[in-house]
Design an enzyme around this catalytic site. Structure first.
Site, PDB file in Angstrom:
ATOM      1  N   LYS A 159     -10.270   0.099  -2.706  1.00 23.99           N
ATOM      2  CA  LYS A 159     -10.220  -0.090  -1.254  1.00 23.99           C
ATOM      3  C   LYS A 159     -10.523   1.210  -0.528  1.00 23.99           C
ATOM      4  O   LYS A 159      -9.664   2.078  -0.417  1.00 23.99           O
ATOM      5  CB  LYS A 159      -8.835  -0.613  -0.836  1.00 23.99           C
ATOM      6  CG  LYS A 159      -8.671  -0.754   0.689  1.00 23.99           C
ATOM      7  CD  LYS A 159      -7.341  -1.378   1.070  1.00 23.99           C
ATOM      8  CE  LYS A 159      -7.099  -1.308   2.576  1.00 23.99           C
ATOM      9  NZ  LYS A 159      -5.787  -1.832   2.979  1.00 23.99           N
ATOM     10  N   ASP A 175       0.857  -1.186   0.000  1.00 25.12           N
ATOM     11  CA  ASP A 175       0.000   0.000   0.000  1.00 25.12           C
ATOM     12  C   ASP A 175       0.896   1.239   0.000  1.00 25.12           C
ATOM     13  O   ASP A 175       1.501   1.573   1.013  1.00 25.12           O
ATOM     14  CB  ASP A 175      -0.898   0.033   1.248  1.00 25.12           C
ATOM     15  CG  ASP A 175      -1.983  -1.055   1.212  1.00 25.12           C
ATOM     16  OD1 ASP A 175      -1.757  -2.098   0.560  1.00 25.12           O
ATOM     17  OD2 ASP A 175      -3.040  -0.849   1.842  1.00 25.12           O
ATOM     18  N   LYS A 220      -6.859   3.237  -3.475  1.00 18.07           N
ATOM     19  CA  LYS A 220      -7.309   3.251  -2.079  1.00 18.07           C
ATOM     20  C   LYS A 220      -7.512   4.698  -1.647  1.00 18.07           C
ATOM     21  O   LYS A 220      -6.731   5.568  -2.027  1.00 18.07           O
ATOM     22  CB  LYS A 220      -6.233   2.543  -1.243  1.00 18.07           C
ATOM     23  CG  LYS A 220      -6.424   2.580   0.260  1.00 18.07           C
ATOM     24  CD  LYS A 220      -5.368   1.706   0.946  1.00 18.07           C
ATOM     25  CE  LYS A 220      -5.315   1.960   2.438  1.00 18.07           C
ATOM     26  NZ  LYS A 220      -4.259   1.192   3.125  1.00 18.07           N
TER      27      LYS A 220
END
Lengths: 303, 285
Positions: A239, A140, A203
């Site tokens: 996400k 991430d 995300k």
């Protein structure tokens, strides 16, 4: 990956109708999901959670405990799935990997000088390789919001592309930190850059900045994924992270994904929730559905 | 023209209508409609419990002295709004004399428990003789979230005498008001709201106790239940209380007052503190 020739053209004309977004999002929130549908939906939510601990005070013990919880959500009850992944700092990847061997739970690691991303390219690459070498299945990363807001889109693109290369087989999630991007136009633009640069997932947030994953922001990002899919036939995951702490909100998010992207995205390969307290609320709702009794947090693990 | 009051429920420091949108009319003895009241649903109960749990930390961690001050403040505000309570009691069918007596008794009850707030722990705690090298003492702690099924036949005094000992002991509460005499209960919630009682410490629902009490009794996040003798309903509630070992206190009379009423809603915590030696004539601690 190098910058597409029509890069600037792709990023122009991306203005978002904010009022329209709010109206559409409000409509997702009026859906009533009950009984069997709710039951299935809640189990699906559990299976899409990235159980997260990203604190300065994280210890190996805390990470091991969270990993145990990841595949033993509520042992006194059968038929409860495990979560999708745990999300930790690079230094904790080895510990999480060890704790989760022989399970289906993946290990995700934040990188690139998370959460601010204020460091040199070299450090960010080293940070990423550290996590990958220790066995992270997913990375991430955060984008450089300062550069993005200054209009240096090519810089942001190159950075994501370089990190993607450093990831090797690990899947890359690109955190836009929408709370710092101020407008939905910017959210759409950043989504576009991340997708073009090779993100496997986009995300919303680090969880350190408010507001985080509002439905308006998630909607805007889902539309970017949809447009990309319509154009190229390639899927990108989504996400939302931060601020989704109730089952109701999670179910509304699922409704939104289903209606914008379709059923293909309704698995943890393409959709995740980044959350730490959501799992317990979903478990409590699930047990309420099955027992008819409202539950108490006294009977569930403290994360 | 008389402006009729809308009687609403009280959850988490605000006065919403029931989420169910259902109402029931309250009739006077002559058959006229006095007011429309919220017919609360199980989701209202759920919301009230969430609010009570959330408020428990702040309320139980206030100093005992401060809780006493706040209870006294309720008495002061009630004193100032006596007139409204007289009227509502009379509307619900009792004489002026009896109404005055009931309001006065309620104020006295508040002052009584205000006095106990910083004393009951000292009175009910103990240092226990044990046969080992320990200083052993027991003290009281509030149970947590308490469900209160207010007495059906006493609109104000019944409610006050059941609710206030719970608050005095640091618990937060969900009150199910009397179905046929609910007016004073809602107005009392307004008094609480104006008396430094933090939002969520008391949550008050009107409606049918046959509908709401079973939800409260089965709720895993409610620690105790209090009611008067309510016959068959009481039996089924006590069965529903078993799952989380909820304490269920049924008073034979709806109106009681005393130290015991506070202690009933407390847990005893005993601490074993190691010391050097036991026995002998001199104290070792």
């Amino acid at each position: 990956m190098s910058i597409p020739r029509d890069f600037n053209l792709l990023l122009s004309n991306l203005s978002i109708d904010k009022v329209g977004v709010e109206e559409r999002v409000a409509r997702f929130q009026t859906r009533s999901i009950k009984n069997e549908a709710k039951h299935q939906g809640l189990k699906m939510v559990l299976n899409m959670i990235d159980l997260t601990t990203l604190e300065g005070k994280d210890t190996p013990g805390k990470v091991r405990q969270m990993c145990y919880k990841a595949h033993h959500l509520h042992d006194t009850h059968s038929g409860i799935p495990s979560v999708a992944a745990v999300c930790v700092y690079p230094t904790m990847v080895g510990i999480a990997k060890e704790a989760l061997k022989n399970t289906s739970v993946k290990v995700a690691s934040v990188s690139t000088a998370f959460p601010a991303g204020q460091s040199s390219m070299e450090v960010k690459l080293t940070d990423t390789r550290l996590a990958v070498d220790r066995g992270a299945d997913e990375i991430d990363m955060v984008i450089s919001r300062g550069k993005f807001l200054a209009g240096e889109y090519a810089f942001v693109f190159d950075e994501i592309a370089a990190i993607k290369e450093a990831c090797g087989p690990a899947r890359l999630k690109v955190i836009l930190e929408t709370g710092e991007l101020s407008t939905l136009d910017n959210v759409r633009k950043a989504s576009e850059i991340a997708i073009l640069a090779g993100a496997d997932f986009i995300k919303t947030s680090t969880g350190k900045i408010q507001p985080a994953a509002t439905m308006q922001v998630t909607y805007t990002m889902l539309m970017a994924i949809k447009d990309h899919y319509d154009k190229t036939g390639l899927m990108v995951g989504m996400k939302p992270a931060g601020g989704i702490s109730t089952s109701k909100l999670a179910l509304h998010n699922l409704v939104m994904v289903k209606e914008i992207l379709g059923s293909a995205w309704l698995s943890n390969e393409w959709f995740r929730f980044g959350a730490s307290s959501l799992a317990n609320d979903v478990l409590m709702q699930l047990l309420k559905l099955e027992s008819g009794r409202y539950q108490s947090s006294d009977y569930f693990t403290i994360d | 023209m008389e402006i009729l009051k809308t009687y609403k429920i009280y959850i988490g420091g605000s006065f919403p209508r029931t989420e169910s949108g259902r109402y029931y009319p309250l009739k006077s003895s002559r058959g006229e409609t006095i007011a429309n009241l919220c017919l609360s649903s199980r989701k209202d109960v759920r919301n009230a419990v969430v609010a009570a749990r959330k408020a428990f930390g702040t309320w139980s961690e206030k100093t005992a002295f401060n809780r006493g001050q706040i209870l006294y403040r309720i008495a002061e505000i009630l004193e100032g709004r006596k007139g409204q309570f007289f009227e509502e009691l009379i509307k619900q069918g009792i004489g002026r004399k009896a109404a005055e007596k009931e309001v006065q008794a309620s104020i006295d009850c508040l002052v009584y428990y205000a006095g106990w707030a910083d004393k009951y722990v000292a009175v009910a705690s103990s240092v226990n003789p044990v046969s080992s090298n320990h200083f052993n003492f027991s003290t009281l702690e509030p149970m947590g979230v308490v469900g209160i099924i207010a007495p059906q036949e006493s609109s104000l005094l019944g409610l006050v005498s059941m609710l206030i000992p719970a608050l005095c002991g640091g618990n937060t509460a969900i009150v199910l008001a009397s179905e046929n005499l609910p007016l004073c209960a809602v107005t009392f919630a307004e008094v609480l709201h104006a008396s430094d009682v933090p939002g969520g410490v008391v949550n008050l629902l009107t409606g049918s106790i046959h509908e709401t009490a079973p939800v409260l009794a089965a709720h895993m996040d409610v620690n105790a239940l209090v009611s008067e003798d309510i016959g068959e309903l009481g039996k089924s509630l006590s069965i529903a209380c078993v799952d989380n070992l909820k304490r269920y206190i049924q008073y034979s009379s709806g109106i009681t007052q005393g130290l015991q009423e506070i202690i009933e809603l407390q847990e005893v915590k005993t601490t074993w503190h190691p010391i050097e030696k036991i026995g002998g004539a001199t104290s070792t601690y």
